[in-house]
Every structure is written in C-alpha cells, then in structure tokens.
Design an enzyme around this catalytic site. Structure first.
Site, PDB file in Angstrom:
ATOM      1  N   ARG A   4       1.665  -6.995   7.327  1.00 46.25           N
ATOM      2  CA  ARG A   4       0.762  -5.950   6.822  1.00 46.25           C
ATOM      3  C   ARG A   4      -0.411  -6.562   6.042  1.00 46.25           C
ATOM      4  O   ARG A   4      -1.534  -6.607   6.536  1.00 46.25           O
ATOM      5  CB  ARG A   4       1.559  -4.946   5.973  1.00 46.25           C
ATOM      6  CG  ARG A   4       0.853  -3.629   5.696  1.00 46.25           C
ATOM      7  CD  ARG A   4      -0.227  -3.689   4.671  1.00 46.25           C
ATOM      8  NE  ARG A   4       0.244  -4.200   3.372  1.00 46.25           N
ATOM      9  CZ  ARG A   4      -0.574  -4.478   2.369  1.00 46.25           C
ATOM     10  NH1 ARG A   4      -1.889  -4.319   2.483  1.00 46.25           N
ATOM     11  NH2 ARG A   4      -0.098  -4.960   1.218  1.00 46.25           N
ATOM     12  N   ASP A   5      -0.129  -7.122   4.878  1.00 48.80           N
ATOM     13  CA  ASP A   5      -1.237  -7.635   4.063  1.00 48.80           C
ATOM     14  C   ASP A   5      -1.902  -8.817   4.770  1.00 48.80           C
ATOM     15  O   ASP A   5      -3.125  -8.993   4.694  1.00 48.80           O
ATOM     16  CB  ASP A   5      -0.717  -8.077   2.682  1.00 48.80           C
ATOM     17  CG  ASP A   5      -1.767  -7.981   1.587  1.00 48.80           C
ATOM     18  OD1 ASP A   5      -2.928  -7.661   1.910  1.00 48.80           O
ATOM     19  OD2 ASP A   5      -1.430  -8.218   0.412  1.00 48.80           O
TER      20      ASP A   5
ATOM     21  N   HIS B 245       2.886  -9.944  -6.924  1.00 46.40           N
ATOM     22  CA  HIS B 245       2.173  -9.996  -5.624  1.00 46.40           C
ATOM     23  C   HIS B 245       0.886 -10.785  -5.883  1.00 46.40           C
ATOM     24  O   HIS B 245      -0.077 -10.252  -6.428  1.00 46.40           O
ATOM     25  CB  HIS B 245       1.891  -8.563  -5.186  1.00 46.40           C
ATOM     26  CG  HIS B 245       1.081  -8.396  -3.944  1.00 46.40           C
ATOM     27  ND1 HIS B 245       1.599  -7.881  -2.771  1.00 46.40           N
ATOM     28  CD2 HIS B 245      -0.213  -8.654  -3.673  1.00 46.40           C
ATOM     29  CE1 HIS B 245       0.651  -7.834  -1.853  1.00 46.40           C
ATOM     30  NE2 HIS B 245      -0.460  -8.302  -2.376  1.00 46.40           N
TER      31      HIS B 245
ATOM     32  N   HIS C 143      -2.303 -13.217  -4.727  1.00 47.85           N
ATOM     33  CA  HIS C 143      -3.204 -13.819  -3.728  1.00 47.85           C
ATOM     34  C   HIS C 143      -3.632 -15.182  -4.287  1.00 47.85           C
ATOM     35  O   HIS C 143      -3.589 -15.403  -5.500  1.00 47.85           O
ATOM     36  CB  HIS C 143      -4.391 -12.895  -3.449  1.00 47.85           C
ATOM     37  CG  HIS C 143      -3.999 -11.708  -2.615  1.00 47.85           C
ATOM     38  ND1 HIS C 143      -4.319 -11.582  -1.287  1.00 47.85           N
ATOM     39  CD2 HIS C 143      -3.271 -10.600  -2.912  1.00 47.85           C
ATOM     40  CE1 HIS C 143      -3.828 -10.451  -0.816  1.00 47.85           C
ATOM     41  NE2 HIS C 143      -3.185  -9.830  -1.784  1.00 47.85           N
TER      42      HIS C 143
ATOM     43  N   CYS D 291      -8.016  -8.778   1.509  1.00 49.24           N
ATOM     44  CA  CYS D 291      -8.078  -7.316   1.459  1.00 49.24           C
ATOM     45  C   CYS D 291      -9.435  -6.866   1.951  1.00 49.24           C
ATOM     46  O   CYS D 291     -10.470  -7.381   1.501  1.00 49.24           O
ATOM     47  CB  CYS D 291      -7.849  -6.822   0.031  1.00 49.24           C
ATOM     48  SG  CYS D 291      -7.988  -5.036  -0.121  1.00 49.24           S
TER      49      CYS D 291
ATOM     50  N   ASN E 263      -2.489 -13.889   0.718  1.00 51.42           N
ATOM     51  CA  ASN E 263      -1.402 -13.962  -0.254  1.00 51.42           C
ATOM     52  C   ASN E 263      -0.953 -15.412  -0.337  1.00 51.42           C
ATOM     53  O   ASN E 263      -1.189 -16.200   0.564  1.00 51.42           O
ATOM     54  CB  ASN E 263      -0.200 -13.143   0.244  1.00 51.42           C
ATOM     55  CG  ASN E 263      -0.527 -11.698   0.414  1.00 51.42           C
ATOM     56  OD1 ASN E 263      -1.068 -11.300   1.430  1.00 51.42           O
ATOM     57  ND2 ASN E 263      -0.212 -10.908  -0.584  1.00 51.42           N
TER      58      ASN E 263
HETATM   59  P1  HMG Z   1     -10.692   9.689   2.848  1.00 52.92           P
HETATM   60  O1  HMG Z   1     -11.807   9.445   3.821  1.00 52.92           O
HETATM   61  O2  HMG Z   1     -11.051   9.909   1.426  1.00 52.92           O
HETATM   62  O3  HMG Z   1      -9.718  10.860   3.217  1.00 52.92           O
HETATM   63  O4  HMG Z   1      -9.690   8.462   2.937  1.00 52.92           O
HETATM   64  P2  HMG Z   1      -9.645  11.947   4.329  1.00 52.92           P
HETATM   65  O5  HMG Z   1      -8.426  12.744   3.984  1.00 52.92           O
HETATM   66  O6  HMG Z   1     -10.973  12.652   4.432  1.00 52.92           O
HETATM   67  O7  HMG Z   1      -9.373  11.159   5.686  1.00 52.92           O
HETATM   68  C1  HMG Z   1     -10.345  10.460   6.428  1.00 52.92           C
HETATM   69  C2  HMG Z   1      -9.901  10.375   7.873  1.00 52.92           C
HETATM   70  O8  HMG Z   1      -8.694   9.611   7.953  1.00 52.92           O
HETATM   71  C3  HMG Z   1      -9.572  11.743   8.496  1.00 52.92           C
HETATM   72  O9  HMG Z   1      -9.820  11.641   9.881  1.00 52.92           O
HETATM   73  C4  HMG Z   1      -8.083  11.823   8.273  1.00 52.92           C
HETATM   74  O10 HMG Z   1      -7.451  12.679   9.203  1.00 52.92           O
HETATM   75  C5  HMG Z   1      -7.644  10.411   8.465  1.00 52.92           C
HETATM   76  P3  HMG Z   1     -11.081  12.392  10.536  1.00 52.92           P
HETATM   77  O11 HMG Z   1     -10.926  13.813  10.197  1.00 52.92           O
HETATM   78  O12 HMG Z   1     -12.301  11.745   9.864  1.00 52.92           O
HETATM   79  O13 HMG Z   1     -10.969  12.074  11.984  1.00 52.92           O
HETATM   80  N1  HMG Z   1      -6.423  10.075   7.700  1.00 52.92           N
HETATM   81  C6  HMG Z   1      -5.376   9.428   8.196  1.00 52.92           C
HETATM   82  N2  HMG Z   1      -5.097   8.970   9.427  1.00 52.92           N
HETATM   83  C7  HMG Z   1      -3.910   8.366   9.593  1.00 52.92           C
HETATM   84  N3  HMG Z   1      -2.990   8.218   8.613  1.00 52.92           N
HETATM   85  C8  HMG Z   1      -3.241   8.661   7.364  1.00 52.92           C
HETATM   86  C9  HMG Z   1      -4.483   9.292   7.139  1.00 52.92           C
HETATM   87  N4  HMG Z   1      -5.016   9.845   6.033  1.00 52.92           N
HETATM   88  C10 HMG Z   1      -6.219  10.322   6.393  1.00 52.92           C
HETATM   89  N5  HMG Z   1      -2.351   8.490   6.395  1.00 52.92           N
HETATM   90  C11 HMG Z   1      -7.590   7.349   2.637  1.00 52.92           C
HETATM   91  C12 HMG Z   1      -8.582   8.337   2.059  1.00 52.92           C
HETATM   92  C13 HMG Z   1      -6.576   7.043   1.563  1.00 52.92           C
HETATM   93  C14 HMG Z   1      -6.924   7.975   3.851  1.00 52.92           C
HETATM   94  C15 HMG Z   1      -8.373   6.068   3.062  1.00 52.92           C
HETATM   95  O14 HMG Z   1      -9.134   5.641   1.973  1.00 52.92           O
HETATM   96  C16 HMG Z   1      -7.478   4.965   3.511  1.00 52.92           C
HETATM   97  O15 HMG Z   1      -6.795   5.065   4.537  1.00 52.92           O
HETATM   98  N6  HMG Z   1      -7.462   3.863   2.770  1.00 52.92           N
HETATM   99  C17 HMG Z   1      -6.578   2.734   3.098  1.00 52.92           C
HETATM  100  C18 HMG Z   1      -7.080   1.507   2.483  1.00 52.92           C
HETATM  101  C19 HMG Z   1      -6.142   0.378   2.780  1.00 52.92           C
HETATM  102  O16 HMG Z   1      -5.251   0.442   3.612  1.00 52.92           O
HETATM  103  N7  HMG Z   1      -6.382  -0.737   2.048  1.00 52.92           N
HETATM  104  C20 HMG Z   1      -5.609  -1.914   2.217  1.00 52.92           C
HETATM  105  C21 HMG Z   1      -4.221  -1.793   1.681  1.00 52.92           C
HETATM  106  S1  HMG Z   1      -4.107  -1.900  -0.088  1.00 52.92           S
HETATM  107  C22 HMG Z   1      -3.927  -3.584  -0.367  1.00 52.92           C
HETATM  108  O17 HMG Z   1      -4.060  -4.374   0.537  1.00 52.92           O
HETATM  109  C23 HMG Z   1      -3.549  -4.018  -1.728  1.00 52.92           C
HETATM  110  C24 HMG Z   1      -2.102  -4.518  -1.816  1.00 52.92           C
HETATM  111  O18 HMG Z   1      -1.863  -5.591  -0.925  1.00 52.92           O
HETATM  112  C25 HMG Z   1      -1.814  -4.998  -3.220  1.00 52.92           C
HETATM  113  C26 HMG Z   1      -2.907  -5.934  -3.704  1.00 52.92           C
HETATM  114  O19 HMG Z   1      -3.022  -7.071  -3.253  1.00 52.92           O
HETATM  115  O20 HMG Z   1      -3.671  -5.436  -4.537  1.00 52.92           O
HETATM  116  C27 HMG Z   1      -1.099  -3.400  -1.506  1.00 52.92           C
HETATM  117 MG    MG Z   2      -2.385  -7.710  -1.333  1.00 52.60          MG
END
Ligand code: HMG
Ligand code: MG
Length: 308
Positions: free
Chosen positions: A15-16, A207, A209, A240, A249
């Site tokens: 995933r990450d 966690h 990086h 990220c 990571n």
């Molecule tokens: P948004 O644009 O504010 O929300 O996104 P929305 O509700 O308007 O949704 C936008 C579109 O996405 C819509 O589609 C939704 O249906 C769809 P459209 O109508 O435009 O065709 N949608 C989804 N589709 C599939 N599955 C879902 C989903 N939700 C909405 N669950 C949202 C808000 C949270 C969805 C968006 O910002 C998002 O998906 N962000 C993800 C960001 C991400 O994955 N970042 C990386 C992971 S975090 C990380 O790596 C950190 C970590 O490792 C720890 C660290 O190191 O810090 C964990």
């Molecule tokens: Mg991370």
C-alpha cells in the site's frame, strides 16, 4: 527501559510502498508481492486502499487484489478507508482491519483528504462504528506527527490531541507517522512519551519514512520508549503523493536485520523478504534501497557464483 523480546512488524509495502508509483503496477504483480510477504511470516500486511481512484489511481484495483491474494491463517490484511464508502468496499473485500488516516497538521489534512482535522474525525466516526459493529479491527494513523511538508513544525500537543480523538473513537491501534521522515530520536521519544500518557503504549506503532536517513535510529529510540509495533516497506518502496520529496518507508529488510541483531523476535523470515524485495524492485524497475537487502542479495549471488 529494557528492549522488548518480540515486536510486530506491519508490512506496508503493497500500500504505502506502491501508492506513489507513477506507472500502474499490474494487479498480478501486487498479488504476487503480497503472497510472497504472507509466506515470509508477517502477522499484518497493509494490502490496499479504498480511497478515491481520482486521488490515488495506483490503488484503484484494491478489490481485485483482496479477492485474489492467498491469505495466510492468522495474518491480518489491512486496508485504508477514508470514509464510509471505503468501509463498504473493505467489508465487501473481507478485510480484517480498516485504517482511518488523519493528521496532526491542518495543512496536510486538507491536502491529503480534503478536509480539516475536525471534519476528518466526524467522517471517521461512522467508519469506526460500522467496523466495530461487524467485528473489524480499526487502526488510526496520525500523519505528520514529527513534521509537516506544508506547515513545518508540528507541536507535540497537536499529536496528542489527535491521538486522544482517535482513542475516543475506539481505535484498537494508533500509528505515529513521520510522513516526511524529518524526525530525529529525541523528538521521537518526546512524542511517544507524550502519547503514551493518553493511549496504551503497547497499542501504539511507529511508522517512519527514511527521507533524512533517520528512520532506523528513530525506531531504536522508539524501542527504548517501549514501542513494540513498527511499520516498514519491503525494499524501502514508497512515498506519499501528498508529501512531495518524501521518500519511502524504512526498508523492512533493514528493520528485520536490526531486530534480529538485537535478539528481538519478529516471526518473519528475513531471506524470504529479501527475495520479495528483489522481486518487486525488478518487476517495477526501481532500485532496491534496502541496505541489508542489497548486501544479502550480493552475498547469495557471490555464493552461487563460487559454487555453481
Ligand atoms: P473529496 O474529493 O473531498 O470527496 O475526496 P468526495 O466525496 O467529493 O469524492 C470525490 C470522488 O471520489 C467522488 O467521485 C467520490 O464518489 C469518490 P466522483 O463523483 O467525482 O466521480 N470517492 C471514492 N471512490 C472510491 N472509494 C472511496 C471514495 N470516496 C470518495 N472511498 C477523499 C475525499 C477522502 C475521498 C479523497 O481525498 C481521497 O481519496 N484521499 C485519499 C488520499 C490518500 O489515499 N493518500 C495516501 C494515503 S495516506 C498516507 O500515505 C499516510 C500514511 O502512510 C501515514 C503516513 O506516512 O503519514 C497512512
Ligand atoms: Mg506513510
């Protein structure tokens, strides 16, 4: 504090590690990677994200990945779920654990999940309730706990505040994430000591990086602070999409080498992880950045050359 006898390593490479790859990694490669990691003995693998495919296109095949992997008995397969829609996908995919992911930095919260910290907690509440109602484990990940790419310094109090909110929601485990790898050991210990006051230490994880090359030393500092769960990514894959310049990571092979050298049990076969790291680096055409992984691969190849 004495070091623990055993730790849990959560493998987050699928995933990450892969989420930031520009070229789409074929689904069958993701599946083979997870199968290899399962065979290596991890008790917990972060396998997919059920986020918006517009935001993170690389994770769009999560349902297929979850449907086709060979699951090892007793291994927890986790997926990221930013909202109820993500939870529904996680449930349909028979995930064992859902991960809600918030931030200790307002600026990063906006960039990563398009809402404020307070709004994110409101959004996570029904996810946690639904998970609890169906018996799924819940992990809460706190990004930017040691620094933010947009706001810089993040006060320890801000990290404690999010951990308290995650604890109140009912998280089983909480990750303290150095998203951009800027932390150093003193700060790492200060943060873990502070959050241990508001959430059980044995359910906190580190966690890290490795952007500034501090990840292993931060892990050692966290071990000294009593932390027993660490995240790592095979071959050091990752970055990220919403933290430009952040590298992967800490490499799992390096963490396993450290733990085993300290006499700390992980239950994971280092050689199998080294082979998995070689597999995924070759498959996606990326250099393997694990120091221990590269050294062990070179040794195996030398020995094979010497004894053909
Ligand atoms: P948004 O644009 O504010 O929300 O996104 P929305 O509700 O308007 O949704 C936008 C579109 O996405 C819509 O589609 C939704 O249906 C769809 P459209 O109508 O435009 O065709 N949608 C989804 N589709 C599939 N599955 C879902 C989903 N939700 C909405 N669950 C949202 C808000 C949270 C969805 C968006 O910002 C998002 O998906 N962000 C993800 C960001 C991400 O994955 N970042 C990386 C992971 S975090 C990380 O790596 C950190 C970590 O490792 C720890 C660290 O190191 O810090 C964990
Ligand atoms: Mg991370």
């Amino acid at each position: 504090m004495t070091l623990p006898h055993a730790v849990k390593i959560v493998e987050v490479g699928p995933r990450d590690g892969l989420q930031n790859e520009k070229e789409f990694v074929p689904t069958e490669v993701k599946i083979e990677l997870i199968n290899r990691l399962s065979a290596a003995g991890f008790r917990n693998i972060e396998a997919a994200s059920f986020v918006s495919p517009k935001w993170v296109p690389q994770m769009a095949d999560g349902a297929e990945v979850m449907a086709e992997i060979e699951r090892a008995a007793g291994t927890v397969y986790s997926v990221l779920t930013p909202n109820l829609r993500g939870f529904e996908s996680a449930q349909a995919a028979s995930a064992d654990e859902v991960v809600i992911f918030g931030s200790a930095s307002e600026a990063f919260s906006q960039k990563n999940i398009n809402c404020s910290i307070a709004q994110s907690i409101e959004r996570f509440a029904p996810v946690v309730q639904a998970a609890q109602a169906t018996g799924l484990r819940v992990r809460g990940s706190v990004s930017c706990a040691l620094g933010c790419p947009y706001q810089g310094e993040v006060p320890v109090a801000a990290v404690v505040d999010v951990v308290e909110r995650f604890a109140a929601l009912g998280c089983d485990e909480i990750d303290i994430a150095d998203t951009i790898g800027v932390g150093t050991p003193g700060r790492t210990q200060a943060v873990f000591h502070a959050v241990s006051q508001v959430f059980p230490r044995e359910r906190l994880s580190g966690h890290f990086h490795d952007t500034y090359g501090q990840a292993l030393v931060n892990i050692y500092a966290a071990l000294q602070a009593g932390i027993e769960i660490f995240h790592a990514s095979v071959a050091g894959l990752g970055g990220c999409p919403y933290a430009k310049g952040a590298t992967g990571n800490v490499a799992t092979e390096d963490v396993l080498y450290l733990m085993h050298g300290l006499g700390i049990t992980t239950g994971v076969d280092l050689n199998a992880v080294v082979a998995a790291g070689d597999f995924i680096s070759t498959a996606i055409g990326r250099p393997n950045v694990s120091r221990a992984g590269k050294a062990l691969l070179a040794r195996v190849r030398n020995e094979a050359g010497a004894n053909p």
